[in-house]
Motif scaffolding. Sequence first.
Motif: not given
Lengths: 116, 112
Positions: A31-37, A48-54, A93-100
């Motif tokens: 799981h990958v997340y992009w943020y802008r500062q 927020y993206l997972q492999k091959e999916n937005i 940022a990344s996480s191994p699973r959905l960052a709940l």
Amino acid sequence: NAGVMQNPRHLVRRRGQEARLRCSPMKGHSHVYWYRQLPEEGLKFMVYLQKENIIDESGMPKERFSAEFPKEGPSILRIQQVVRGDSAAYFCASSPRLALNTGELFFGEGSRLTVL
Amino acid sequence: KNEVEQSPQNLTAQEGEFITINCSYSVGISALHWLQQHPGGGIVSLFMLSSGKKKHGRLIATINIQEKHSSLHITASHPRDSAVYICATNGDSGGSNYKLTFGKGTLLTVNP
């Protein structure tokens, strides 16, 4: 175990050019997340993206910005026809699973885009 | 709409002092994060809190859900603690921890 890797760390573009920012998540993270500062502002969620999916792109500007996370390779945030207002630090940022509520986010060092 | 406010915006301390940074937010949340960002550097997650208190080394984070307030404390501060400390919450995001609302950060400078 390498952390979240972003490159380039610094990127300078002239107005109208394209910027491509890359993010390799931590090993085992899908799981990958992009943020802008923006200068003098707080971080803001972009996508927020997972492999091959937005999964969620509600924070992404509707035009000129796109993101992908292919089956192989890093996640890419692409900004077409950059303008001065795109100058910012872009964090992945990344996480191994959905960052709940169970998980932390692991951030990269950021890519700092300057548009001349 | 969730708003996250941090105070102070800037804080200068002498080495060894006890530091407190405050964060208040406006809507109910299920988790709050404290992050550390060194100048020109990356972001490190320090704590994720949903209630009570957490401690890691010289850092302590507390949260009061009823008062919608959290504090980050640093005991025996050191110049290497100099950084921007950012509070973020998942209010308004349905509980997801990626769609956070971030404060603008507190710039801490610890002088030797």
